[in-house]
Design a protein around this motif. Structure first.
Motif, PDB file in Angstrom:
ATOM      1  N   VAL A   1       0.116 -14.612   7.124  1.00 53.81           N
ATOM      2  CA  VAL A   1       1.448 -14.261   7.615  1.00 53.81           C
ATOM      3  C   VAL A   1       1.336 -13.130   8.617  1.00 53.81           C
ATOM      4  O   VAL A   1       0.479 -12.260   8.474  1.00 53.81           O
ATOM      5  N   ALA A   2       2.186 -13.139   9.631  1.00 54.22           N
ATOM      6  CA  ALA A   2       2.258 -12.005  10.556  1.00 54.22           C
ATOM      7  C   ALA A   2       3.521 -11.212  10.293  1.00 54.22           C
ATOM      8  O   ALA A   2       4.557 -11.787   9.960  1.00 54.22           O
ATOM      9  N   LEU A   3       3.414  -9.904  10.422  1.00 53.55           N
ATOM     10  CA  LEU A   3       4.591  -9.062  10.285  1.00 53.55           C
ATOM     11  C   LEU A   3       4.975  -8.510  11.645  1.00 53.55           C
ATOM     12  O   LEU A   3       4.124  -7.983  12.371  1.00 53.55           O
ATOM     13  N   ILE A   4       6.250  -8.633  11.986  1.00 55.18           N
ATOM     14  CA  ILE A   4       6.714  -8.137  13.284  1.00 55.18           C
ATOM     15  C   ILE A   4       7.741  -7.038  13.067  1.00 55.18           C
ATOM     16  O   ILE A   4       8.766  -7.257  12.420  1.00 55.18           O
ATOM     17  N   GLY A   5       7.450  -5.883  13.613  1.00 55.02           N
ATOM     18  CA  GLY A   5       8.341  -4.739  13.447  1.00 55.02           C
ATOM     19  C   GLY A   5       7.778  -3.760  12.437  1.00 55.02           C
ATOM     20  O   GLY A   5       7.903  -3.961  11.237  1.00 55.02           O
ATOM     21  N   CYS A   6       7.152  -2.698  12.945  1.00 49.77           N
ATOM     22  CA  CYS A   6       6.453  -1.764  12.055  1.00 49.77           C
ATOM     23  C   CYS A   6       7.191  -0.453  11.888  1.00 49.77           C
ATOM     24  O   CYS A   6       6.587   0.621  11.856  1.00 49.77           O
TER      25      CYS A   6
ATOM     26  N   GLN B   1       0.750 -10.711  -1.628  1.00 53.12           N
ATOM     27  CA  GLN B   1      -0.616 -11.147  -1.933  1.00 53.12           C
ATOM     28  C   GLN B   1      -0.653 -11.911  -3.251  1.00 53.12           C
ATOM     29  O   GLN B   1      -1.247 -12.992  -3.342  1.00 53.12           O
ATOM     30  N   LYS B   2      -0.004 -11.350  -4.246  1.00 51.60           N
ATOM     31  CA  LYS B   2      -0.043 -11.919  -5.588  1.00 51.60           C
ATOM     32  C   LYS B   2       0.539 -13.324  -5.644  1.00 51.60           C
ATOM     33  O   LYS B   2       0.159 -14.128  -6.499  1.00 51.60           O
ATOM     34  N   GLN B   3       1.474 -13.625  -4.749  1.00 54.19           N
ATOM     35  CA  GLN B   3       2.095 -14.953  -4.782  1.00 54.19           C
ATOM     36  C   GLN B   3       1.564 -15.894  -3.704  1.00 54.19           C
ATOM     37  O   GLN B   3       2.149 -16.940  -3.436  1.00 54.19           O
ATOM     38  N   GLY B   4       0.447 -15.501  -3.061  1.00 55.47           N
ATOM     39  CA  GLY B   4      -0.170 -16.447  -2.134  1.00 55.47           C
ATOM     40  C   GLY B   4       0.106 -16.210  -0.663  1.00 55.47           C
ATOM     41  O   GLY B   4       0.005 -17.137   0.143  1.00 55.47           O
ATOM     42  N   PHE B   5       0.450 -14.977  -0.309  1.00 50.97           N
ATOM     43  CA  PHE B   5       0.687 -14.669   1.101  1.00 50.97           C
ATOM     44  C   PHE B   5      -0.183 -13.493   1.519  1.00 50.97           C
ATOM     45  O   PHE B   5      -0.291 -12.511   0.796  1.00 50.97           O
ATOM     46  N   ASP B   6      -0.793 -13.629   2.684  1.00 50.29           N
ATOM     47  CA  ASP B   6      -1.705 -12.597   3.152  1.00 50.29           C
ATOM     48  C   ASP B   6      -1.225 -12.134   4.528  1.00 50.29           C
ATOM     49  O   ASP B   6      -1.224 -12.922   5.480  1.00 50.29           O
ATOM     50  N   VAL B   7      -0.766 -10.898   4.592  1.00 47.12           N
ATOM     51  CA  VAL B   7      -0.322 -10.382   5.886  1.00 47.12           C
ATOM     52  C   VAL B   7      -1.563 -10.008   6.679  1.00 47.12           C
ATOM     53  O   VAL B   7      -2.240  -9.029   6.363  1.00 47.12           O
ATOM     54  N   VAL B   8      -1.867 -10.806   7.710  1.00 46.81           N
ATOM     55  CA  VAL B   8      -3.135 -10.653   8.417  1.00 46.81           C
ATOM     56  C   VAL B   8      -3.006  -9.911   9.736  1.00 46.81           C
ATOM     57  O   VAL B   8      -4.005  -9.542  10.353  1.00 46.81           O
ATOM     58  N   ALA B   9      -1.775  -9.712  10.199  1.00 47.64           N
ATOM     59  CA  ALA B   9      -1.595  -9.000  11.467  1.00 47.64           C
ATOM     60  C   ALA B   9      -0.207  -8.396  11.541  1.00 47.64           C
ATOM     61  O   ALA B   9       0.739  -8.935  10.971  1.00 47.64           O
ATOM     62  N   ALA B  10      -0.104  -7.268  12.237  1.00 51.30           N
ATOM     63  CA  ALA B  10       1.173  -6.570  12.390  1.00 51.30           C
ATOM     64  C   ALA B  10       1.462  -6.366  13.871  1.00 51.30           C
ATOM     65  O   ALA B  10       0.554  -6.077  14.649  1.00 51.30           O
ATOM     66  N   PHE B  11       2.719  -6.515  14.255  1.00 48.37           N
ATOM     67  CA  PHE B  11       3.101  -6.429  15.666  1.00 48.37           C
ATOM     68  C   PHE B  11       4.309  -5.535  15.865  1.00 48.37           C
ATOM     69  O   PHE B  11       5.100  -5.320  14.940  1.00 48.37           O
TER      70      PHE B  11
ATOM     71  N   ILE C   1       2.052   0.587  18.857  1.00 49.38           N
ATOM     72  CA  ILE C   1       0.920  -0.297  19.148  1.00 49.38           C
ATOM     73  C   ILE C   1      -0.376   0.509  19.174  1.00 49.38           C
ATOM     74  O   ILE C   1      -0.462   1.548  19.831  1.00 49.38           O
ATOM     75  N   GLY C   2      -1.356   0.031  18.438  1.00 43.54           N
ATOM     76  CA  GLY C   2      -2.642   0.718  18.374  1.00 43.54           C
ATOM     77  C   GLY C   2      -2.791   1.621  17.170  1.00 43.54           C
ATOM     78  O   GLY C   2      -3.895   1.952  16.776  1.00 43.54           O
ATOM     79  N   THR C   3      -1.671   1.989  16.578  1.00 43.45           N
ATOM     80  CA  THR C   3      -1.768   2.822  15.372  1.00 43.45           C
ATOM     81  C   THR C   3      -2.147   1.943  14.185  1.00 43.45           C
ATOM     82  O   THR C   3      -2.036   0.718  14.232  1.00 43.45           O
ATOM     83  N   GLU C   4      -2.597   2.598  13.120  1.00 43.84           N
ATOM     84  CA  GLU C   4      -3.013   1.848  11.944  1.00 43.84           C
ATOM     85  C   GLU C   4      -1.988   1.993  10.825  1.00 43.84           C
ATOM     86  O   GLU C   4      -1.527   3.089  10.538  1.00 43.84           O
ATOM     87  N   VAL C   5      -1.629   0.869  10.232  1.00 41.02           N
ATOM     88  CA  VAL C   5      -0.676   0.881   9.123  1.00 41.02           C
ATOM     89  C   VAL C   5      -1.204  -0.017   8.014  1.00 41.02           C
ATOM     90  O   VAL C   5      -1.481  -1.195   8.251  1.00 41.02           O
ATOM     91  N   ALA C   6      -1.368   0.552   6.842  1.00 45.78           N
ATOM     92  CA  ALA C   6      -1.837  -0.219   5.679  1.00 45.78           C
ATOM     93  C   ALA C   6      -3.080  -1.043   6.010  1.00 45.78           C
ATOM     94  O   ALA C   6      -3.181  -2.214   5.643  1.00 45.78           O
ATOM     95  N   GLY C   7      -3.990  -0.431   6.765  1.00 42.35           N
ATOM     96  CA  GLY C   7      -5.257  -1.098   7.040  1.00 42.35           C
ATOM     97  C   GLY C   7      -5.239  -2.081   8.193  1.00 42.35           C
ATOM     98  O   GLY C   7      -6.248  -2.730   8.487  1.00 42.35           O
ATOM     99  N   LEU C   8      -4.099  -2.221   8.869  1.00 45.82           N
ATOM    100  CA  LEU C   8      -4.019  -3.108  10.027  1.00 45.82           C
ATOM    101  C   LEU C   8      -3.682  -2.312  11.282  1.00 45.82           C
ATOM    102  O   LEU C   8      -2.880  -1.379  11.227  1.00 45.82           O
TER     103      LEU C   8
END
Lengths: 214, 214
Positions: free
Chosen positions: A91-96, A110-120, A127-134
């Motif tokens: 899953v991608a997350l848009i809006g940080c 994560q527990k229910q089968g969704f993996d947020v793999v990228a943030a925008f 942009i370029g900052t790190e949030v929760a490991g992304l």
DNA sequence: GCATGTGAATTCTTTCACAGCT
DNA sequence: AGCTGTGAAAGAATTCACATGC
């Protein structure tokens, strides 16, 4: 008509919504070392009738044992298969902003089968900052990420004003589902599914429920 | 039966849910300088029929002008009155983790008539710290705050494991409504209203909607 | 005996269609 | 002419109740 293995097209939304609730409850039961449950008990815990529970499952097949009930682990597997969460969805997350960052840190996905793999985001400040490991990416690169990471779903956590702009970028990508937290109705072609969550609306519904007893 | 000024007891949940959507859409219309709208147009924007829109309003009265439609400002006022959000509701937030902090900073509540006046947690690490202009209070003091600030509604943003413990504190207070973000079914007397928002469930519903087209 | 699965009956919701108002 | 408000009709969803299986 209501034969097993129905065309999902015609399964009522309410049934699918309850499926998720059954799943959550079954996971809870299993956690409490309960391995078998009747439609009656499962229903009561969620405020629906046993008949409702059984009828809901007939849309998809026969999962119970007469005289016994349902095996929690089996039923969990079946529901996950039906919902499509037996595999993990990238899953991608848009809006940080506020909410987006909180969602990035939320373990429940994560527990229910969704993996947020990228943030925008659209803001150069983020942009370029790190949030929760992304590392937050430019929304303009969404399309590339969608292709590369095989993303079908995005979580939209931008303010109302930014929604239309971001939707443009989404339309140019291959995304087919949006979980929309922006408090606006999105204008989209119907090949794109939307589930809207408006936090203020949920509170309004609660207020109405409380007020009507006064 | 469906006479004006119905006992709210018997208004279908689905109708109340649409009321909130109408409200949001009307505010949007007014923002775009549209002062009048027909049931047809309002409905289409939300994916429902004009007849549905008109029928929904008949539960509460007659708000339209034949040949003209509805005046946005008037209808907004009526819906707010019906939902009970023509006045501001003081709200308490419980659980100041990731999600809780994001909700504390969310402006959308204020805009729709909700004022988060106090924040609570069980963790000594958080109690006393400041978040979004509020000092985090010990959950044990909830009851006092509820009395002092006249709080009826709480937003519950704690992890599943903490929910039962917090519910105890809620039960001892005069709170009558809970917006529950914890992914569990709360066991509560029915005088207390609950609206549940399970973020993972919303994604599941989306996944099902997307998967069924493959 | 106990609980499922399911047609039939019931209840609830939505849509139709039109009289009546502006 | 245009649009609301609303009974009546149609369509969906839920509950009933029981035959069937463990």
């Amino acid at each position: 008509m209501n034969s097993p293995a129905s065309n999902p097209e015609q399964v009522p939304k309410a049934v699918v919504a309850r499926l998720s609730l059954y799943l959550r409850e079954l996971q809870q039961l299993l956690n409490d070392d309960t391995h078998t449950v009747s439609s009656q008990v499962l229903g009561t815990r969620l405020g629906v009738t046993g008949a409702q529970v059984r009828k809901d499952f007939t849309y998809f097949g026969q999962f119970g044992y007469p005289g016994v009930g349902y095996r929690c682990d089996e039923l969990i597997a079946e529901i996950k298969r039906i919902l499509g969460t037996d595999q993990t969805w990238p899953v991608a997350l848009i809006g940080c902003g506020n909410l987006g960052q909180a969602l990035l840190g939320y373990r429940g996905f994560q527990k229910q089968g969704f993996d947020v793999v990228a943030a925008f985001d659209i803001s150069p400040k983020l942009i370029g900052t790190e949030v929760a490991g992304l590392t937050v990416q430019d929304i303009q690169t969404l399309s590339e990420w969608v292709d590369k990471e095989n993303i079908s779903l995005v979580i939209l956590a931008v303010p109302a004003e930014a929604a239309d702009q971001v939707v443009e970028a989404i339309l140019k990508s291959g995304v087919t589902g949006i979980l929309n937290f922006a408090p606006v109705t999105l204008k989209l072609p119907k090949r794109i599914q939307v589930v809207g969550v408006d936090l203020a609306i949920e509170l309004e519904q609660l207020a109405f429920g409380v007020a009507k007893f006064n």
